[in-house]
Design an enzyme around this catalytic site. Structure first.
Site, PDB file in Angstrom:
ATOM      1  N   GLU A  93      40.688  33.398  44.517  1.00  0.00           N
ATOM      2  CA  GLU A  93      39.861  33.803  43.369  1.00  0.00           C
ATOM      3  C   GLU A  93      40.564  33.602  42.032  1.00  0.00           C
ATOM      4  O   GLU A  93      40.415  34.406  41.117  1.00  0.00           O
ATOM      5  CB  GLU A  93      39.460  35.275  43.540  1.00  0.00           C
TER       6      GLU A  93
ATOM      7  N   HIS B 211      42.169  42.042  39.107  1.00  0.00           N
ATOM      8  CA  HIS B 211      40.977  42.094  39.950  1.00  0.00           C
ATOM      9  C   HIS B 211      41.290  42.974  41.147  1.00  0.00           C
ATOM     10  O   HIS B 211      42.309  42.765  41.819  1.00  0.00           O
ATOM     11  CB  HIS B 211      40.583  40.693  40.410  1.00  0.00           C
TER      12      HIS B 211
END
Lengths: 281, 281, 281, 281
Positions: A78, A97
């Protein structure tokens, strides 16, 4: 004076381990920072649990989330979450994140996350939701394609946190220290809000209170104080911390009221300190 | 290349200790794996708390849950849970039976457990219930007879987890690593779902999202990353982990913003590292 | 016989670390005590996480919350919370300001905090709310001006705890030990009350029970017993505690019922103890 | 063969520390056992936090709760809880009085505590309430007078646990090991029941299931298994536990799938083990 690259890697590795040690990150999630001297790059670990990240795990990436010097080990899938936010937000220098246990109930239920105490005010006034279904339909929920990252960055807008439905959250900061503070205290705020709902009415901060309290707590003083605290907690967990040796003069004559305990404890501490001292000789 | 028997025992003992250390197992519950070279046998510890299991505690069992080489110490009473699933499901190579605190509320209330975030998608789309009362009436709730194990295996069907009313859950995996991942993240998902219910509406993954996210997270990369994380956490708890020694060059000149803490912490780490280095000589 | 200043600093530093270690304080919050021989002054740490406070961090302040001997490091911003309470309440000799996770849901929801078990009775019969909005409108929520501290002290009145809306709580005590007991057990009481609400009806202590149980538990015996417990827990976390060496005579002949475990554990303990003993020689 | 008095003191001290370490007891509460050879006496620690109790803290008491050989240190105030139950129940050989965080919500709300899973079945079918107000009106809530202890013992009746309104619980057992098991698993059951209520309907065990499952889990095997687990967890916390040294043969050739971690971890373990071995020489 900006950090050197080596200093940046060390502090970024520590932020990964600290946020994980505080229970916000687990085996997954990642913390990155913009390159200290090249705003067109960011620093990120190779793929591994953030609590394990060491300076030598950290590599440079372009804002298109390509590694500058290819390596053999696996990279995080990601990366575009970070790269696309750094592209869209020149004021952002650090991103986290995560899938914190206290934040997910909001991502699952759609309940609005609100600043409910002064330290939570650092999340900012608005905490938008992003749903991968809106633009991309059924997916793995993983934000791996540039357009997915760009869509998320757009949902973040000028705010500091975006909640991702059935997935987690992405937090941004002007500095790594600010990001660390906001990430951890937003998670704490979320936990308190959940319990406040169970008691009935939830009365959040006003917009003005949120701005005032947020600014107050993100000054260098409070941010450094919190960083020191989490850092020492990490050191204790990693076994690199040592108790301060009590001064003999003070511990020799203990106050009566709590003498039984204090005396015993200090005798032990002294004995141990002496033993250690002997070994060092 | 399959594992040797010794390697299998070591990795299975570690999985027992890891899943227990993550709070999914306590004094009870067990993790087993199919024999690495003989699919007609499985490996299981003698009866003891899974957090204590060592390679030498692990023995071979037939699929009828008889120990191959009898031993004096006590065996687990619920061996048939494992044996009957290995019989019914040739694709299953590892099984965990547990009473996780976050899963039991579903087993008590009958509330459906659903994948509510991408990591929980590894539980699969369906999480059937099994109630010992249906086939056997009032019992000890212990699954000890072959027909009880077979009934449970039937309720599991082609799925990866079966919830046992007023008792716990049994989870299956194609490999020990997959099983470990699914067991722990299903428990985390359950905890998040409980809190999401307290906030109101619970919006789970779609069937397509569940399949896509489940497959994504069970690839070797994510599974190995999570294994490493839980393994290091276990090593820390068991005292066999050591902090990485910071490089002198980096720690000598600390950044100003957080100098107070960082300097102190690193000085200690260095001192300690040096002391250790001396002792090693 | 009052404490010397050095003794007071040591015991105050320990109270800071103990209350933080019990999860009531985190990076923020502070514990202070009135100067042991000069009632016109109080003792408080320089600004740092309370779990890190050492005796040398503690300085003297006037009741107007000015430091007696200026220092370079940063001071806490909310000193007036303490100074104004010491001014208004000559019977108060120790104060703790915190943002405990179990107390905040009350500060957010406005639900009344009540003594629901005998140890919680030490909070006293009334737990008033203070809202910074009432007198000061939108603020940072930080209590930094003398008039804000005075307003809070007025809301506390003759009670022992005041809840601060969207902020935290401030607790007072006649002694540091009493304060520590009340602070921790009020937080425990709050946590139990939240869960009791989730079960339905909450039935608190009567006013008479609150007074009787509060007085009973604040006698020197119970207070010293709790102090010793939290102190040893802190010592364990700081690595200055040592297990009591089992007596060889007792551990040599173990009872049959639990022999497997006990024997192994004691053998290890003995080996370790012997190893240590050798090193000491 | 009954325990010697020294053995009884050691095992009772350990039970105190174990139950406290599992979070059921904190600074308060106590665990006692009937004298191993004189049924007219019981063994109890002097007044101190149960997690700190050592064999030498334990003294003999008559069933009228008078200490046999007077000592200088403070005694527990609630001795009659134990003495009166030993008087009324010749089948009871161990008693624990506690204020567990998961049990108190029932004592506050009046919600009935029920066995909701097989391990909780060890609490028995009935869990009566006792309210000090009924017989004694407003009190300190402390059970310190013989008539208060007798009233509580009467409320316990032939059962194994009695919940005390706004106070805590008292648990009884035929042996210390049974008591330890019942005390801890009843607290775990309570926690699960609270969360099940938050999900909706609570479906407990039938009376027959409760009896069958309770008897099954209180056999010597399961009880010893749980004791070993809690005992090792305590040893780890007290620093008297050592990781089993991995065998060189096994750790030398690691399986490929998880090699990165496993190799690193084992190398460390080996290095450490070797270093320790050297020191021992």
């Amino acid at each position: 004076m900006p950090l050197t690259l080596d200093q940046a890697k060390e502090v970024l590795a520590r932020a990964n381990r600290m946020i994980a040690h505080e229970g916000v990150l687990d085996a997954f999630g990642h913390v990155t920072m913009r390159h200290p001297t090249d705003p067109g790059r960011y620093l990120m670990s190779r793929s591994r649990g953030p609590e394990l990240v060491q300076p030598e795990d950290i590599h440079e990436f372009t804002l298109d989330s390509q590694i500058v010097t290819p390596i053999e080990p696996r990279l995080y899938g990601e990366r575009v979450i970070h790269g696309e936010i750094y592209k869209a937000r020149p004021d952002v220098n650090a991103v986290c994140h995560h899938h914190a246990p206290s934040i997910l109930p909001f991502c699952i239920s759609g309940m609005e996350l609100k600043p409910v105490y002064h330290l939570g005010a650092t999340m900012g006034a608005a905490t938008p939701f992003w749903d991968s279904r809106d633009d991309f339909g059924d997916t793995t929920l993983i934000v791996a394609k540039p357009e997915e990252g760009a869509s998320l960055a757009k949902a973040l807008g000028p705010n500091w946190i975006v909640l991702m439905r059935r997935h987690g959250a992405t937090v941004a900061g002007r500095s790594l220290e600010e990001l660390t503070f906001r990430t951890i205290y937003t998670a704490r705020n979320a936990s308190m809000q959940i319990q406040a709902h169970s008691l009935g009415h939830v009365s959040p901060l006003t917009a003005a209170e949120t701005e005032l309290a947020g600014d107050y707590n993100l000054r260098p003083g409070p941010v450094a104080r919190a960083w020191e605290y989490w850092s020492v907690r990490l050191d204790k967990a990693e076994g690199t911390w040592q108790a301060v040796k009590p001064k003999a003069a003070v511990t020799a004559k203990k106050r009566p009221a709590i003498k039984a305990t204090a005396k015993k404890a200090n005798t032990k501490a002294n004995t141990k300190a002496k033993t250690k001292a002997k070994r060092r000789r």
